[in-house]
Design a protein around this motif. Structure first.
Motif, PDB file in Angstrom:
ATOM      1  N   GLU A 180      46.557  25.534  88.364  1.00 17.94           N
ATOM      2  CA  GLU A 180      45.438  25.769  87.435  1.00 17.94           C
ATOM      3  C   GLU A 180      45.975  26.161  86.056  1.00 17.94           C
ATOM      4  O   GLU A 180      45.476  25.726  85.018  1.00 17.94           O
ATOM      5  N   LYS A 181      46.993  26.994  86.080  1.00 20.48           N
ATOM      6  CA  LYS A 181      47.579  27.478  84.837  1.00 20.48           C
ATOM      7  C   LYS A 181      48.115  26.303  84.012  1.00 20.48           C
ATOM      8  O   LYS A 181      47.823  26.163  82.805  1.00 20.48           O
ATOM      9  N   LEU A 182      48.896  25.454  84.679  1.00 20.05           N
ATOM     10  CA  LEU A 182      49.476  24.306  83.988  1.00 20.05           C
ATOM     11  C   LEU A 182      48.378  23.366  83.504  1.00 20.05           C
ATOM     12  O   LEU A 182      48.421  22.832  82.388  1.00 20.05           O
ATOM     13  N   LEU A 183      47.382  23.173  84.354  1.00 21.03           N
ATOM     14  CA  LEU A 183      46.287  22.259  84.012  1.00 21.03           C
ATOM     15  C   LEU A 183      45.534  22.756  82.782  1.00 21.03           C
ATOM     16  O   LEU A 183      45.214  21.990  81.869  1.00 21.03           O
ATOM     17  N   PHE A 184      45.269  24.064  82.761  1.00 23.80           N
ATOM     18  CA  PHE A 184      44.521  24.629  81.637  1.00 23.80           C
ATOM     19  C   PHE A 184      45.307  24.464  80.331  1.00 23.80           C
ATOM     20  O   PHE A 184      44.761  24.071  79.298  1.00 23.80           O
ATOM     21  N   GLU A 185      46.599  24.746  80.400  1.00 29.06           N
ATOM     22  CA  GLU A 185      47.431  24.603  79.210  1.00 29.06           C
ATOM     23  C   GLU A 185      47.453  23.162  78.727  1.00 29.06           C
ATOM     24  O   GLU A 185      47.337  22.883  77.530  1.00 29.06           O
ATOM     25  N   PHE A 186      47.581  22.264  79.688  1.00 31.36           N
ATOM     26  CA  PHE A 186      47.600  20.832  79.358  1.00 31.36           C
ATOM     27  C   PHE A 186      46.294  20.424  78.670  1.00 31.36           C
ATOM     28  O   PHE A 186      46.310  19.761  77.631  1.00 31.36           O
ATOM     29  N   SER A 187      45.146  20.839  79.241  1.00 31.97           N
ATOM     30  CA  SER A 187      43.853  20.475  78.664  1.00 31.97           C
ATOM     31  C   SER A 187      43.733  21.025  77.248  1.00 31.97           C
ATOM     32  O   SER A 187      43.297  20.328  76.321  1.00 31.97           O
ATOM     33  N   LYS A 188      44.113  22.305  77.095  1.00 35.46           N
ATOM     34  CA  LYS A 188      43.960  22.934  75.794  1.00 35.46           C
ATOM     35  C   LYS A 188      44.799  22.206  74.747  1.00 35.46           C
ATOM     36  O   LYS A 188      44.328  21.906  73.654  1.00 35.46           O
ATOM     37  N   ASN A 189      46.047  21.899  75.127  1.00 33.13           N
ATOM     38  CA  ASN A 189      46.942  21.266  74.173  1.00 33.13           C
ATOM     39  C   ASN A 189      46.509  19.843  73.823  1.00 33.13           C
ATOM     40  O   ASN A 189      46.834  19.333  72.759  1.00 33.13           O
ATOM     41  N   ASN A 190      45.803  19.188  74.743  1.00 38.72           N
ATOM     42  CA  ASN A 190      45.447  17.791  74.504  1.00 38.72           C
ATOM     43  C   ASN A 190      43.962  17.595  74.222  1.00 38.72           C
ATOM     44  O   ASN A 190      43.477  16.468  74.235  1.00 38.72           O
ATOM     45  N   GLY A 191      43.270  18.691  74.028  1.00 40.15           N
ATOM     46  CA  GLY A 191      41.861  18.593  73.667  1.00 40.15           C
ATOM     47  C   GLY A 191      40.980  17.989  74.739  1.00 40.15           C
ATOM     48  O   GLY A 191      39.971  17.345  74.460  1.00 40.15           O
ATOM     49  N   ILE A 192      41.352  18.173  75.968  1.00 37.81           N
ATOM     50  CA  ILE A 192      40.534  17.669  77.070  1.00 37.81           C
ATOM     51  C   ILE A 192      39.730  18.840  77.635  1.00 37.81           C
ATOM     52  O   ILE A 192      40.235  19.975  77.685  1.00 37.81           O
ATOM     53  N   ASP A 193      38.504  18.591  78.058  1.00 37.80           N
ATOM     54  CA  ASP A 193      37.696  19.683  78.614  1.00 37.80           C
ATOM     55  C   ASP A 193      38.223  20.041  79.996  1.00 37.80           C
ATOM     56  O   ASP A 193      38.242  19.219  80.926  1.00 37.80           O
ATOM     57  N   TYR A 194      38.642  21.276  80.141  1.00 36.29           N
ATOM     58  CA  TYR A 194      39.302  21.747  81.360  1.00 36.29           C
ATOM     59  C   TYR A 194      38.386  21.644  82.574  1.00 36.29           C
ATOM     60  O   TYR A 194      38.761  21.098  83.616  1.00 36.29           O
ATOM     61  N   MET A 195      37.167  22.172  82.460  1.00 41.11           N
ATOM     62  CA  MET A 195      36.293  22.238  83.629  1.00 41.11           C
ATOM     63  C   MET A 195      35.933  20.847  84.144  1.00 41.11           C
ATOM     64  O   MET A 195      35.862  20.612  85.354  1.00 41.11           O
ATOM     65  N   GLU A 196      35.690  19.929  83.221  1.00 41.53           N
ATOM     66  CA  GLU A 196      35.318  18.580  83.654  1.00 41.53           C
ATOM     67  C   GLU A 196      36.501  17.872  84.324  1.00 41.53           C
ATOM     68  O   GLU A 196      36.360  17.244  85.371  1.00 41.53           O
ATOM     69  N   LEU A 197      37.683  18.017  83.680  1.00 40.46           N
ATOM     70  CA  LEU A 197      38.896  17.436  84.259  1.00 40.46           C
ATOM     71  C   LEU A 197      39.117  17.978  85.674  1.00 40.46           C
ATOM     72  O   LEU A 197      39.399  17.240  86.618  1.00 40.46           O
ATOM     73  N   ARG A 198      38.934  19.285  85.795  1.00 40.88           N
ATOM     74  CA  ARG A 198      39.138  19.957  87.073  1.00 40.88           C
ATOM     75  C   ARG A 198      38.147  19.428  88.119  1.00 40.88           C
ATOM     76  O   ARG A 198      38.502  19.223  89.278  1.00 40.88           O
ATOM     77  N   LEU A 199      36.926  19.202  87.664  1.00 45.30           N
ATOM     78  CA  LEU A 199      35.928  18.666  88.580  1.00 45.30           C
ATOM     79  C   LEU A 199      36.378  17.316  89.129  1.00 45.30           C
ATOM     80  O   LEU A 199      36.302  17.063  90.333  1.00 45.30           O
ATOM     81  N   TRP A 200      36.874  16.452  88.248  1.00 39.77           N
ATOM     82  CA  TRP A 200      37.296  15.124  88.702  1.00 39.77           C
ATOM     83  C   TRP A 200      38.502  15.186  89.614  1.00 39.77           C
ATOM     84  O   TRP A 200      38.593  14.447  90.585  1.00 39.77           O
ATOM     85  N   ILE A 201      39.421  16.091  89.301  1.00 43.22           N
ATOM     86  CA  ILE A 201      40.564  16.258  90.211  1.00 43.22           C
ATOM     87  C   ILE A 201      40.066  16.680  91.582  1.00 43.22           C
ATOM     88  O   ILE A 201      40.492  16.177  92.615  1.00 43.22           O
ATOM     89  N   GLY A 202      39.103  17.595  91.580  1.00 46.47           N
ATOM     90  CA  GLY A 202      38.515  18.059  92.840  1.00 46.47           C
ATOM     91  C   GLY A 202      37.892  16.914  93.616  1.00 46.47           C
ATOM     92  O   GLY A 202      38.085  16.792  94.837  1.00 46.47           O
ATOM     93  N   ILE A 203      37.148  16.068  92.899  1.00 43.88           N
ATOM     94  CA  ILE A 203      36.482  14.942  93.581  1.00 43.88           C
ATOM     95  C   ILE A 203      37.520  13.990  94.180  1.00 43.88           C
ATOM     96  O   ILE A 203      37.452  13.619  95.358  1.00 43.88           O
ATOM     97  N   HIS A 204      38.499  13.648  93.359  1.00 41.49           N
ATOM     98  CA  HIS A 204      39.552  12.759  93.868  1.00 41.49           C
ATOM     99  C   HIS A 204      40.245  13.361  95.076  1.00 41.49           C
ATOM    100  O   HIS A 204      40.476  12.694  96.087  1.00 41.49           O
ATOM    101  N   SER A 205      40.570  14.621  94.932  1.00 43.17           N
ATOM    102  CA  SER A 205      41.304  15.285  95.997  1.00 43.17           C
ATOM    103  C   SER A 205      40.479  15.318  97.277  1.00 43.17           C
ATOM    104  O   SER A 205      40.998  15.120  98.384  1.00 43.17           O
ATOM    105  N   CYS A 206      39.184  15.545  97.116  1.00 41.51           N
ATOM    106  CA  CYS A 206      38.284  15.559  98.269  1.00 41.51           C
ATOM    107  C   CYS A 206      38.317  14.203  98.973  1.00 41.51           C
ATOM    108  O   CYS A 206      38.439  14.125 100.201  1.00 41.51           O
ATOM    109  N   ILE A 207      38.232  13.131  98.161  1.00 42.06           N
ATOM    110  CA  ILE A 207      38.261  11.782  98.747  1.00 42.06           C
ATOM    111  C   ILE A 207      39.580  11.535  99.460  1.00 42.06           C
ATOM    112  O   ILE A 207      39.625  11.005 100.571  1.00 42.06           O
TER     113      ILE A 207
END
Lengths: 971, 971
Positions: free
Chosen positions: A460-487
């Protein structure tokens, strides 16, 4: 055949051996082989001796047997501890003679003692063994009253204590006297000893004594056709089936006693009692004795003091095992079986090959494993609830609940720091409660406790830093990772991928759980150290300089010598009395702090240490209390079960008493997201470009591996055979729910959860069941774990409502909870063989415990194996402290590879003892053994000793654990 | 006679019993009775089995016996733990047959194995038992190489570990191969196992194996005329005396092994080895087996798993005791001897009557006791010094030294308060050093440590107050009391008055020492509590209000709101910056302290607690470490011996590390009286009126009683039989020196000294000796105490020079020393039977340890006895807390009266078990028993088992202590 081995040239001895061994076995095989359907009732044996009490003769209870012997301590007027009956060979031979010469009446139709006695006497007179004029005398003696050694309730004993101050009156106090004419006295019915005797038990009564009118012994062995209550003959209301009478001339009381003890010991022997029930004639009984003699264990007189009462062993050979003596024609060899050419491998069987059970079989069908899991677990579903109602559950819930909220707060805080409060303590509580409840309700193994884990935190820590540095919305990205991971999880479930867990041996399993335990321990200590740094100790403090403490001064006024500058004095002194400001106010008004105590907080560091260490050591001591001699078993068990709760209460109390402002547990009290700018639902679209939805597949893969490994290894550890789980498990079902919860938590913006090894082990430990010891002296056996869903659900519901429990929880100091953490970490290490092997390094070989693997694998090989494990763990530990921690689950796969390589270094024989053999190798080995194995298997299936091998292994392991706690020698 | 008890009608069994028992005993009585002057050498038995190693046959060592069996763990390539050999009855019968049928050669003149083998084979061929064509084959087999299981040094094993990574090579690593042609190989000579074998030992070799060319067994038993080294036959360079060979047809290896184990076990049996050395023919050997069989202990197969290796017991019956079987015609009855009419008292002898030994005999002559004391102690005087040179002495000196100076400082401080510094810390140090050195140098029991005690302190306090109020000079009055008291002591010595100590039983003795221990414990805790009060914890401290700490303000300036009053401002602000003053200065200049932290001292209270409790618990843990499995015995013993020193060092280190200003040990650094107006000599005349010189006789009487009781009870406790002192004691001599020191100390104005119970017990505990366990598996025995004068003298010399040690001693925090005090108090409680009996209250009867008195006295009587003791102690405790404490020694006399009254409540039988019987009563009992006792005594004097009864008692008590420490079951 084996028995007639050495040619016996000497006639007499040959005869002796022949007589004792071969025909006896033949006979017994015949009568015992008949039918095995109806097991015989358990026998309770009581031995009464004839005593002169004043003018009157009476029968006085002198010993009793359920399984082991308990003797009446004559002077002490109490029962001795149950002990193994040590007999003299002499008395056994004399008993044999008695049965050969005396009257043996089988299946007598007797309804009262006088009638039975008459019958025996008549027979002896008929056979010319007794002169008719002794009829009355013998009958008189045999129908005397029986005095039993019964235990009085404590208040009556105390009353006695006061009365019985006259030194001489040492008799007739704590005993009950029953006339044999009575049916059942109240003393008999009230006797609490009845609890220790099985319901269907029957009694065998042994009566021995010396009388002056006989010149040769009067011996009778009677088996009644029906078990009959013979009045006050027996101390408990158990019907009598067998009766052994030995009356003889005076002067030989000791010898008669020994014979009585011999027959009593025989009667409670599993095999002999079988013989006694089925014997057709005197010869069958003799054959029974002879077989007994053949199996007897002999201690040399110079190496053992016969006065030592031998405590009952943890485990005795089962009747089935012993019975196989007849059918398989194998002698039960005494312990020391010294070497022997080629024969040495036989005396202890190789450990069972590594098998994880049908749960991990590869079905090959779509969702085959999942359906099997559901099919397996569904029938247990109702019992998963009603079996939870037990006092032990309360302590388990309290214990695990405290572990869970500590974990939730710790990880919540860390996650909050890592993600700028997108996920904070509130989310952590909510997520823990939600995931935990759902998982415990529907999973395959509800004993597993879900929790945040280290690798996820780092991700989570790495993901948050990555999102912040690249201007990606953290929560939405995390949601998609969750969905993929679930599948991806669903895919793994559908293809029965958990199958590969089969290749995990003790090496990997123990390595993983040790590592997690070490992390737990080091985390607890780290937290304590950081506390000390937060509240530092002022080591320069001198009581005399207390006045030179910390003062608030205006920034402008402060000079090295603290002298007020004249030009500012007017304004400041009148406007603001700086010295009366608090630290915060001072800083607020731009002042500064001067003095050498400013940065110190007195007492808190040391108090925290006392609370931390106190909680830990009190828990350990109370856990051990179970093995002390004080207080009744039940109370001790209760104390042991609630040890953590009691330790927490004690130190919370101490903390309140001293009243220092130690850091306390603070739970959120309002139901709202930690970060005000986020809601409870994360929307999947809108904030990130479209390709992010697809690209998140890649990090999701990492998360999936991470979750899969963490989850399934913990599950393997929980499902260990040592835990004797009855209800089976469900690796696929577990993974399915973890996948579902991944997705749900992602949508709600809550942290992700997987199985937490240490807390799950603690959960299991707190739910362990032991048999109530039945026969006196028998050791309680580890029966298994209270498998149910209730404790888990309760823990997580409680976690959920902790928001409302804040007024209570706020009294708990954090150091106390870290003490609980430390205990969990240390406790989960105990009983791990890896840990035992590490200890071996420090023990001279002669002091090493008698582990089975030490008998079969050279010590240096064991050490080498341990060393490899230590190196692997050290490497993992080092890697885990770096950013590579995210690859942690992949590194566990590395452990599998190392283990595979060990196959080249260690022989399969050694690995079978130290580790498990891998499934593949195992099959090869099995084929080699060929049909020999087959026959054995058949035998097994036929016998009752089906899973006895596993039992043996488990009991051994359990015993080692117990021994460890008790500091006793292992069983 | 006892044996033929039951008339055996059956011919066969009759024959059997007859054969086994009577003639055998007869034979043995004859050969063993011959001469008992030269004890036979100890036998070391090695059993080798025939193995096929590749193409070659070889003899492989598979087990060995010194006293207990050690087996070669085949897989583990190591020695098993020593265990009791459990045999099967079957193998013993087979062995008997073997000896009946095989060749028995006694006193063969053999010098090499080939020659011996030839001789045996010739004999068998001569007797037609062996066909001549097998000669070569058998000879070939018997002369194969012998491979021993020897232990390699660890560096070689480690080297192996690296090399032997190929899985298959499991043989030939840690073994030595000796050709039997060699004389002695280096492996044999280097074998460290030699340490475990007595110097004069001889070997018996057992060789068993199966060969394909025989169709009936080849058996030989050889006794050599002279013990001869037969090359590499034995693993150690011990000459062989006996040789047992069993070769047989293939397929029976297991059976042969069992027979081999049976003969090996017999060979190390004390009685059978005697028989084997003295046997005249085959029949003697058979008789030996029969006797062995008769004594054998039999365990029922259903109650014991033959696979359990039985750990060697703490104590085995001595050969002497067993031999008495023949002479006294009493059967050694197995443990459970159930009741028996009237016979129950015989199975365990009544405990020995209370006797304090000849030291307290009333001589009736003037100074008779004193002269006897001197006569008794003088011969030991030189050894009292050279026996002190041992590493254990160092730890004892350190331990007791720290106890003594802590005591000296504590009592010094208290005495200083009580006497207005007429006697202060300086006097206390000097007095302790002087009295202690003199006493340890010349007294009758140099293990006793002198110290100030509570009663004396209270006496001084009252005396000082009395003098002050009545205008009498305290020091002069005290001198006269000392002189009178000294004279009274001499009178007591001259009249052998210490005789009355004889009437002190366990009741009084344990009551006194428990009380003193409790006082020690409560003093240690009280001191800690007073520390906490001296350095209180500021529970209201809030980090934020650190600025509102403690400020020094001028008395005139201080107002509720701390505002400087205008009229004083000019003067004060310019003259004196109050806020920069220290507490002392502030008070000095008439200021006052304002603020809520003024009266608190941060951290010190908690730190003191940590140091106190840490020192105590670390000492306890390290003491227990002796019983752990880790590290070699010697290292553990060292750690245990130096536990107190290590604990002190650790916590001094911790204290230094944290650097808080904890209260430290401060010893005086200048040699001058504490009060400047007194000199080192007190003059007897001049300050008080003449009648005071005479009247001081009365208080002196009180002091004398006080000293007499304190000194002699402590001496009784130190001289307890349990401590196994060899050098005797000297009650009269002790009292003489205490009297002398009274006078000397009075002249020098130093405090008075008597024996300090707790420190003396600690002194003894730290000097306890245990036997190095000789045979593997034998338990180390408590041998006694290192009795010498050196440690005592060193302690007090060190105390004297402590003035110069101040720079070192100043690092020791007082709480650490109080921790040591607490340990001393608790340790002196352990092993006291009274304390064990108190614990019984909390134990359900089935968990109670198997104390002998519990077997013979009803529990409620035991509890009653304990209750009386508790009440007595409570009364004493309460009285001691009042001013009546000065009558303390008189109250101890009260205990004697209470004990006397107990004679009316308890029977002599009960008292004999719980307490000792008083000397008077004892005599009556003895007379009753009459001549029966006499015969027994004669037997005793003849045998070697002279003091075996005492030994048994002591060992039992010691074992209980051990067990207590280990939390193990008692022996």
């Amino acid at each position: 055949i084996d028995r007639n081995a050495v040619k016996l040239n000497d006639k007499f001895s040959h005869l002796l051996i022949q007589l004792i061994l071969s025909p006896a076995a033949e006979r017994l095989r015949y009568i015992l082989g008949e039918d095995d359907d109806m097991p015989n009732p358990t026998l309770f044996t009581e031995m009464d001796t004839l005593q002169q009490d004043g003018d009157e003769l009476e029968w006085k209870e002198s010993a009793r047997w359920v399984k082991f012997e308990e003797k009446v301590e004559d002077g002490g007027e109490r029962w001795s501890k149950p002990h193994v009956s040590t007999l003299s060979l002499h008395s056994l031979f004399e008993l044999r003679t008695c049965l050969q010469t005396g009257t043996v009446v089988l299946d007598l139709e007797g309804y009262s003692l006088p009638q039975i006695v008459d019958e025996i006497i008549e027979r002896q007179i008929d056979e010319g063994m007794l002169s008719p004029d002794l009829r009355e005398k013998i009958s008189f003696v045999l129908l005397r009253k029986h005095r039993h050694q019964t235990k009085k309730p404590i208040h009556r004993s105390l009353a006695d204590m006061g009365k019985a101050s006259g030194g001489g009156a040492r008799h007739a106090h704590s005993r009950s006297m029953n006339d044999i004419a009575d049916t059942l006295s109240t003393d008999q019915l009230r006797n609490k000893f009845m609890k220790k005797i099985p319901r269907d038990a029957e009694a065998s009564n042994v009566l021995v004594g010396e009388v002056d009118f006989l010149d040769k012994p009067f011996v009778a062995f009677v088996r009644l056709a029906q078990a009959t209550t013979l009045g006050g003959l027996t101390e408990v209301p158990v019907p009598t089936r067998f009766l052994f009478i030995l009356l003889g001339p005076t002067g030989k009381a000791k010898s008669y006693n020994q014979i009585g003890r011999a027959i009593a010991t025989l009667m409670v022997d599993d095999l002999f009692s079988d013989v006694a029930y089925k014997a057709r004639d005197r010869e069958d009984l003799i054959a029974g004795i002879d077989e007994f003699l053949d199996e007897v264990i002999v201690l040399p007189p110079g190496e053992w003091d016969p006065k030592i009462r031998i405590e009952p062993p943890k485990k005795v050979p089962t009747a089935d095992k012993r019975k196989s003596v007849y059918s398989l024609n194998e002698l039960g060899q005494p312990n020391g079986t010294a070497g022997g050419s080629g024969g040495h491998a036989e005396d202890e069987e190789m450990p069972v090959a590594h098998e994880l059970g049908e749960e991990l079989a590869h079905t090959g069908r779509f969702c085959g494993g999942l359906f099997l899991d559901i099919k397996r677990k569904l029938p247990w579903f109702p019992s998963d609830f009603y079996e939870g109602f037990h006092i032990q559950s309360i302590s388990a819930v309290l214990f695990i609940y405290l572990g869970c909220i500590t974990n939730a707060i710790t990880f919540g805080g860390l996650l909050g720091d890592a993600t700028d409060n997108y996920q904070g303590v509130m989310e952590s509580f909510l997520g823990t409660a939600l995931s935990g409840t759902v998982f415990c309700m529907f999973s395959g193994q509800p004993l597993i406790i879900l929790s945040s884990t280290g690798p996820i935190l780092i991700f989570e820590k790495l993901l948050f830093e990555f999102s912040k540095n690249n201007g990606i919305d953290y929560m939405e990205l995390r949601l998609w990772i969750g969905i993929h991971s679930c599948i991806q999880c669903f895919l793994l479930v559908a293809t029965d991928a958990s199958y590969i867990i089969k290749y995990m041996t003790r090496f990997t399993e123990e390595g993983f759980s040790s590592l997690i335990s070490f992390i737990f321990i080091s985390d607890a200590i780290k937290k304590m150290v950081s506390h000390t740094q937060y509240y530092p100790i002022n080591t320069d403090f001198k009581p005399d300089y207390v006045t030179l403490g910390c003062q608030s001064v205006s920034a402008l006024m402060s000079t090295p010598y603290g002298i007020v500058m004249p030009n500012m004095a007017k304004l400041n002194i009148t406007d603001l009395d700086w010295s009366q400001l608090s630290k915060k106010e001072c800083v607020k008004y731009g002042g500064s702090l001067v003095g050498n105590t400013c940065k110190y907080v007195p007492d808190l560091a040391l108090m925290s240490f006392i609370l931390f260490f106190g909680t830990y050591s009190m828990t350990v001591s109370l856990k051990k209390f179970k093995f002390s001699r004080y207080f009744p078993t039940k109370l001790r068990k209760l104390i042991s079960d609630f040890s953590i709760f009691m330790a927490i209460m004690t130190f919370v109390g101490l903390d309140r008493l001293i009243g220092l402002k130690t850091p306390k547990l603070i739970v959120p009290t309002e139901f709202k997201p930690t970060r005000p700018d986020r809601g409870w639902i994360v929307l999947p679209f809108g904030k990130n470009p479209w390709w992010v939805y697809l690209a998140s597949f890649v990090p999701a893969l990492l998360v999936t591996i991470l979750i899969f490994m963490d989850q399934q290894i913990s599950a393997v550890i929980v499902n260990r055979k040592e835990n004797k789980l009855r209800k089976g498990c469900g690796y696929h079902l577990d993974l399915f729910w973890v996948g579902v919860l991944m997705a749900v938590c992602s949508f709600l913006g809550l942290p992700w959860y997987v199985a937490a090894t240490v807390i799950s082990i603690a959960h299991i430990d707190s739910l362990k069941m032991e048999s109530e010891s039945s026969a006196p002296g028998e050791q309680p056996q580890f029966l298994g774990v209270r498998e149910q869903r209730l404790t888990g659900i309760l823990v997580f519901v409680l976690t959920g409502v902790s928001i409302f429990l804040a007024p209570i929880l706020q009294f708990i100091p954090m150091p106390v909870l870290y003490g609980v953490f430390l205990y969990m970490g240390v406790a989960s290490l105990s009983g791990i063989q890896f840990w035992e092997r590490i200890k071996l390094y420090m023990m001279p070989s002669k002091y090493q415990p008698d582990f089975p693997f030490l008998r079969h694998v050279p010590l240096r090989r064991v050490h080498l194996f341990t060393l490899v494990q230590i190196i692997c763990l050290t490497v993992l530990w080092v890697l885990k402290s770096t950013v590579l921690a995210i690859l942690f689950p992949v590194m566990i796969l590395g452990l599998l590879v190392v283990r595979k390589m060990l196959d080249m270094v260690f022989s399969q024989h050694d690995l079978a003892w130290i580790d498990d053999i891998l499934p593949g190798k195992d099959k090869k080995d099995k084929k080699k053994k060929g049909d020999k194995d087959d026959t054995k298997k058949k035998d097994k299936k036929k016998g009752r000793a089906d899973d006895s091998k596993d039992k043996v292994r488990n009991v051994k392991i359990y015993c080692h654990q117990l021994a460890d706690l008790e500091q006793k020698k292992p069983c």
